[in-house]
Design a protein around this motif. Structure first.
Motif, short mmCIF file in Angstrom:
data_model
loop_
_atom_site.label_atom_id
_atom_site.label_comp_id
_atom_site.label_asym_id
_atom_site.label_seq_id
_atom_site.Cartn_x
_atom_site.Cartn_y
_atom_site.Cartn_z
N SER A 204 1.26 -1.08 -0.13
CA SER A 204 -0.12 -0.03 0.07
C SER A 204 0.67 0.72 -0.55
CB SER A 204 -1.13 -0.29 1.12
OG SER A 204 -1.63 1.49 1.20
N ASP A 205 0.73 2.23 -0.76
CA ASP A 205 0.77 3.88 -0.70
C ASP A 205 0.99 4.30 0.93
OD1 ASP A 205 2.40 3.61 -2.94
OD2 ASP A 205 0.56 4.22 -4.20
N PHE A 206 -0.34 4.01 1.72
CA PHE A 206 -0.76 4.27 2.46
C PHE A 206 0.32 4.12 3.88
CE2 PHE A 206 -3.74 5.96 -0.42
CZ PHE A 206 -3.85 7.46 -0.60
N THR A 207 0.31 5.18 4.89
CA THR A 207 1.44 4.28 6.20
C THR A 207 -0.13 5.35 6.96
OG1 THR A 207 3.28 5.26 5.47
CG2 THR A 207 2.73 4.80 8.02
N GLU A 368 -3.84 12.76 13.93
CA GLU A 368 -3.41 11.52 13.93
C GLU A 368 -2.65 11.61 12.75
OE1 GLU A 368 -4.73 7.14 14.32
OE2 GLU A 368 -6.20 8.38 13.52
N ARG A 369 -1.24 11.17 12.50
CA ARG A 369 -0.41 11.68 11.31
C ARG A 369 -0.74 9.89 10.81
NH1 ARG A 369 5.40 12.35 12.37
NH2 ARG A 369 4.59 10.79 13.58
N TYR A 370 -0.96 10.12 9.10
CA TYR A 370 -0.95 9.27 8.47
C TYR A 370 0.21 8.99 7.29
CZ TYR A 370 -5.03 6.97 9.34
OH TYR A 370 -6.44 6.15 9.73
N GLY A 371 0.36 8.97 6.56
CA GLY A 371 1.45 8.96 5.11
C GLY A 371 1.14 8.42 4.27
N TYR A 372 1.47 9.67 3.03
CA TYR A 372 1.59 8.88 1.27
C TYR A 372 2.64 8.88 0.69
CZ TYR A 372 -0.23 8.29 -3.03
OH TYR A 372 -0.71 7.77 -4.57
N GLN A 376 8.83 6.75 -1.16
CA GLN A 376 9.40 7.47 -2.20
C GLN A 376 9.07 9.08 -2.22
OE1 GLN A 376 6.33 5.48 -2.83
NE2 GLN A 376 7.57 4.16 -3.45
N ARG A 377 9.19 9.29 -1.12
CA ARG A 377 9.63 10.70 -0.66
C ARG A 377 7.94 11.48 -0.68
NH1 ARG A 377 14.27 11.96 1.35
NH2 ARG A 377 14.28 13.67 1.48
N GLY A 378 7.13 11.06 -0.18
CA GLY A 378 6.23 11.47 -0.25
C GLY A 378 5.33 12.09 0.55
N TYR A 379 4.38 12.70 1.29
CA TYR A 379 4.02 13.43 1.92
C TYR A 379 3.23 13.23 3.44
CZ TYR A 379 -0.14 13.79 -0.09
OH TYR A 379 -2.01 12.99 -1.51
N MET A 414 -5.50 14.80 2.70
CA MET A 414 -4.46 14.69 1.91
C MET A 414 -4.01 16.37 1.53
SD MET A 414 -4.83 10.92 0.44
CE MET A 414 -3.48 10.97 -0.12
N VAL A 415 -4.86 16.78 1.17
CA VAL A 415 -4.29 18.08 0.39
C VAL A 415 -3.78 19.11 1.25
CG1 VAL A 415 -5.78 20.67 -0.38
CG2 VAL A 415 -6.25 17.86 -1.68
N LEU A 416 -4.01 19.32 2.39
CA LEU A 416 -3.31 20.11 3.71
C LEU A 416 -2.55 19.39 3.73
CD1 LEU A 416 -6.69 20.60 5.59
CD2 LEU A 416 -5.86 22.70 4.58
N GLY A 417 -1.81 18.80 4.11
CA GLY A 417 -1.18 17.66 4.35
C GLY A 417 0.68 17.47 3.61
N ARG A 418 -0.10 18.13 1.74
CA ARG A 418 0.60 17.88 0.54
C ARG A 418 0.85 19.64 1.26
NH1 ARG A 418 -0.56 20.42 -4.11
NH2 ARG A 418 -2.52 19.94 -3.63
N CYS A 419 0.32 20.52 0.77
CA CYS A 419 1.08 21.70 0.72
C CYS A 419 1.22 21.91 2.39
CB CYS A 419 -0.74 22.53 1.80
SG CYS A 419 -1.68 23.18 0.00
N PHE A 420 0.81 21.22 3.37
CA PHE A 420 2.21 22.43 4.57
C PHE A 420 3.31 21.17 4.41
CE2 PHE A 420 -1.77 22.13 7.54
CZ PHE A 420 -1.64 23.84 7.72
#
Length: 476
Positions: A204-207, A368-372, A376-379, A414-420
């Motif tokens: 999965s791409d998600f953590t 609560e932090r997730y990752g994507y 591959q140096r995502g966010y 996810m958009v907020l996470g990418r922006c931050f």
């Protein structure tokens, strides 16, 4: 003023050389002891100099201070014990990559710098206390040239959505470590994992749940070791413990005032009669400033329409409209913004206690932090259902940046996470926030701040059992 943990200056001065040897020199220590390590036999006992302790720290100043204090305590204890000096690392300082918190991206770095000099890698939380002498006694039971994965085992209580219903036919057949008690990898295992991670893709791409996903990766469909239970890895104090744990809800002083938190509840017309009454029956009373944002205005609640049509998923357009309203003259100017869904259950008194630890003048994104795509140096991002907490400074920085939704139904969290991430604002994690229900977690405590979803539960009962304090906290 927010609370500062202060480490005694004399202790810091006395430990300066130890600190430098374990911090500035960490990257060189691994290769410096390689020759000595090669003489190590399968039956020799590892000293502290062959142990790398990794504190799973965070970049937010409060957490960085707590982790630094833990490092000082460990090094002071090692000096008093006189059985060698361990390498003590702060995870957020290991590299410039924010995604190292998910551990797997950091394994090649750990292996490259310390794989030839260390016998064990021991991972702990910021609030995990370690008795080094007892830890050594535990590690001495295991031959260091074999693959070992040690920890305090947790099991799912029922098939869990956050674990993709894995092992639903036999939940007891798979265990994963309680991070609060600490967990250990022998060097041969860590080295092999570091090699795998360089060429093998994750399923999965998600953590989502770090501890479970690490255990799955190590288990490798039955080809790798399972978690070995260690009774001395503890979360509660008792005899013979090598580790103990305090709390994920630190005491940083009096809770912030109710008037310092603005609550935004996202809803829509079809849930006005189903979900909104639950909020009103449970936690709405603890909010000083609260608004319901819907696709229609309903004076009976009341709700406010921000001119964004309801979407079946994502809600990015609505969330960014909330951010802009928070900065406007239409609402009170307060330090903190909490954005929740209409099926979020939350303890606002506990949240206000936690917020005392953070400086609202800093850009803070908390939950609560997730990752994507972290390999591959995502966010990273704060998952929306458990509640997204933003300081005024973070909201202002985000809105002024121009970063935003690619569509109204894009996933807002996810958009907020990418922006931050693009703004170099760290996503700060607290395990007290929960994207799912209490029964989807094995280690749920009475200190939880939030849960999410009303599926197959009575939300009022869940709120009263898990989130409502029996003794009211000071309401400022």
């Amino acid at each position: 003023m927010y609370h500062h943990y202060v480490v005694d200056g004399c202790k810091l001065f006395a430990l300066l050389l130890l600190w430098l040897g374990s911090s500035a020199g960490d990257k060189h220590a691994g290769r410096a002891h390689a020759a000595e390590h090669q003489e190590h036999t399968a039956h020799a006992s590892a000293g502290l100099e062959e142990v790398v302790l990794v504190i799973q720290s965070q970049r937010n100043p409060f957490h960085a201070r707590r982790a630094s204090q833990r490092k000082v305590e460990i090094l002071q204890q090692a000096a008093e014990l006189g059985q060698g000096v361990p390498v003590v690392l702060l995870l957020h300082e290991l590299s410039d990559y924010e995604g190292d918190w998910s551990i797997l991206p950091a394994l090649p770095h750990l292996s490259g710098f310390f794989g030839q000099s260390a016998s064990w890698f021991f991972f702990i939380e910021e609030e995990t206390s370690v008795t080094l002498s007892a830890l050594l006694q535990v590690l001495h039971r295991y031959q260091v040239q074999e693959e070992w994965f040690l920890g305090k085992p947790l099991h799912d209580n029922e098939a869990s959505i956050i674990h993709h219903y894995a092992f639903s036919e036999d939940l007891g057949s798979f265990s994963y470590p309680d991070p609060a008690a600490g967990w250990a990898l022998s060097t041969p295992l860590l080295q092999r994992l570091a090699e795998r991670i360089q060429y093998e893709s994750l399923k999965s791409d998600f953590t989502i749940d770090l501890k479970h996903e690490i255990a799955l990766f190590i288990w490798e469909e039955g080809n790798g070791p399972k978690l070995t239970a260690v009774s001395e890895f503890c979360t509660e104090t008792r005899d013979n413990c090598a580790t103990t744990f305090t709390s994920y809800l630190p005491n940083c002083g009096d809770p912030v005032s109710k008037k310092d938190v603005f609550v935004a509840v996202k809803t829509c017309q079809k849930f006005h009669s189903e979900r909104v009454p639950v909020v009103k029956a449970t936690w709405e009373k603890d909010a000083e400033f609260l608004e319901y944002y819907s696709d229609v205005s309903d004076a009976s609640i009341p709700t406010l329409s921000l001119g964004v049509p309801n979407t079946e998923r994502g809600h990015c357009g609505k969330t960014f409209a909330i951010l802009k309203r928070f900065l406007s003259q239409d609402v009170p100017k307060v330090d903190w913004l909490l954005i929740v869904d209409d099926d979020t259950l939350i303890s606002l008194p506990r949240l206000r206690q936690l917020l005392r630890c953070y400086d609202p003048k800093e850009a803070v994104s908390l939950g609560e932090r997730y990752g994507y795509g972290l390999l591959q140096r995502g966010y990273s991002y704060t998952t929306g259902g458990g509640g997204m907490v933003l300081s005024r400074a973070a909201v202002s920085r985000l809105v002024s940046s121009g970063c935003g939704c690619y569509s109204d139904d894009a996933p807002d969290d996810m958009v907020l996470g990418r922006c931050f991430t693009s703004l170099d604002v760290p996503i700060t994690h607290s395990p007290l926030f929960h994207q799912a229900r209490p029964y989807d977690y094995s280690e749920t405590t009475q200190q939880a701040i939030s849960f999410h979803k009303h599926w197959n539960i009575d939300p009022v009962v869940v709120y009263k059992h898990w989130l409502q304090d029996t003794q009211p906290r000071d309401e400022l």
